[in-house]
Design an enzyme around this catalytic site. Sequence first.
Site, mmCIF file in Angstrom:
data_model
loop_
_atom_site.group_PDB
_atom_site.id
_atom_site.type_symbol
_atom_site.label_atom_id
_atom_site.label_comp_id
_atom_site.label_asym_id
_atom_site.label_seq_id
_atom_site.Cartn_x
_atom_site.Cartn_y
_atom_site.Cartn_z
ATOM 1 C CG ASP A 22 47.457 40.314 30.854
ATOM 2 O OD1 ASP A 22 48.578 40.588 31.329
ATOM 3 O OD2 ASP A 22 47.305 39.577 29.869
ATOM 4 C CG ASN A 70 51.416 35.293 38.483
ATOM 5 O OD1 ASN A 70 50.294 35.690 38.781
ATOM 6 N ND2 ASN A 70 51.829 35.271 37.219
HETATM 7 C C1 FPP Z 1 49.192 40.974 35.623
HETATM 8 O O1 FPP Z 1 49.850 42.018 34.921
HETATM 9 C C2 FPP Z 1 49.127 41.261 37.045
HETATM 10 C C3 FPP Z 1 49.486 40.425 38.058
HETATM 11 C C4 FPP Z 1 49.990 39.075 37.792
HETATM 12 C C5 FPP Z 1 49.423 40.822 39.473
HETATM 13 C C6 FPP Z 1 48.132 41.476 39.860
HETATM 14 C C7 FPP Z 1 48.109 41.775 41.305
HETATM 15 C C8 FPP Z 1 47.974 42.998 41.857
HETATM 16 C C9 FPP Z 1 47.806 44.246 41.080
HETATM 17 C C10 FPP Z 1 48.035 43.102 43.325
HETATM 18 C C11 FPP Z 1 46.742 43.590 43.899
HETATM 19 C C12 FPP Z 1 45.747 42.550 43.949
HETATM 20 C C13 FPP Z 1 44.695 42.455 43.151
HETATM 21 C C14 FPP Z 1 43.806 41.291 43.297
HETATM 22 C C15 FPP Z 1 44.378 43.465 42.112
HETATM 23 P P1 FPP Z 1 51.245 41.730 34.240
HETATM 24 O O2 FPP Z 1 52.341 42.020 35.231
HETATM 25 O O3 FPP Z 1 51.257 40.338 33.711
HETATM 26 O O4 FPP Z 1 51.280 42.786 33.115
HETATM 27 P P2 FPP Z 1 52.047 42.660 31.707
HETATM 28 O O5 FPP Z 1 51.356 41.565 30.953
HETATM 29 O O6 FPP Z 1 51.870 44.018 31.092
HETATM 30 O O7 FPP Z 1 53.469 42.342 32.012
#
Ligand code: FPP
Length: 231
Positions: A22, A70
């Site tokens: 996150d 997502n």
């Molecule tokens: C959450 O941060 C992140 C995600 C939903 C995507 C994570 C996936 C990757 C980084 C791709 C690579 C694969 C892996 C397994 C690491 P957010 O976008 O919700 O952050 P925010 O809460 O600050 O908006």
Amino acid sequence: MNDKNFSPAAEPRKVHVACVIDGNGRWAQKRGLPRTEGHTAGEEALAEVVRAAAARNVGWLTVFGFSTENWVRPRPEVRHILSLHRKIFGRVDEMRRNNASIRWIGRPFKEKGARTPVYVQRAIDKAIADTAPNSGLVVTVAFDYGSRAELARAASRAAAAGPVDPTSIEKNLYDPTLPPVDVLVRTSGEKRISNFLLWQINGCKVYFTDRPWPDFDAAELDQALALLDGD
Ligand code: FPP
């Protein structure tokens, strides 16, 4: 020395660390960058955490890469995250150097409602096959994953085969070999549980950190593991 009386110290038990990734977006926004840059940094952070976990007493590392919820994100962001999954599943040489194998949990590709695109399916299948001989750390990426969907499916499959009880549900989880989670990590200051491994996290410790996922590193992993000291 009399070998008969020699009893080597028992190997320390390998632990299962699960991470709710996150804060990628906020990490980027704080730097005046597009959110996609935060995901790019998040993928690199995962590669670093795999190296750190392989060098420690971690047997299983399970990460929430993309949830069933997502898909509603803006199309360009989803496309970028998918390309990063292809990248992480493509890190086969690196996984070999870490003696780590890759696995995946999520809605089975052919089942109704599943949304994993074919090119990601291929990357997943190839990563699993290419890293299967590696005998150390097991890295499981949850993609198109939701715990409620996993449990509903497990319960209905269990019911189709006989009595529904914890054993029969467990047998029908996406990966029944995944052991219980020892420590659940959640980054970025959110002190809540998501739709992630709800069956497997029973009784685990929870490590909340204010750091966003791209800043999660080996030192933070050590702090999370320290929750298990004395167990
Ligand atoms: C959450 O941060 C992140 C995600 C939903 C995507 C994570 C996936 C990757 C980084 C791709 C690579 C694969 C892996 C397994 C690491 P957010 O976008 O919700 O952050 P925010 O809460 O600050 O908006």
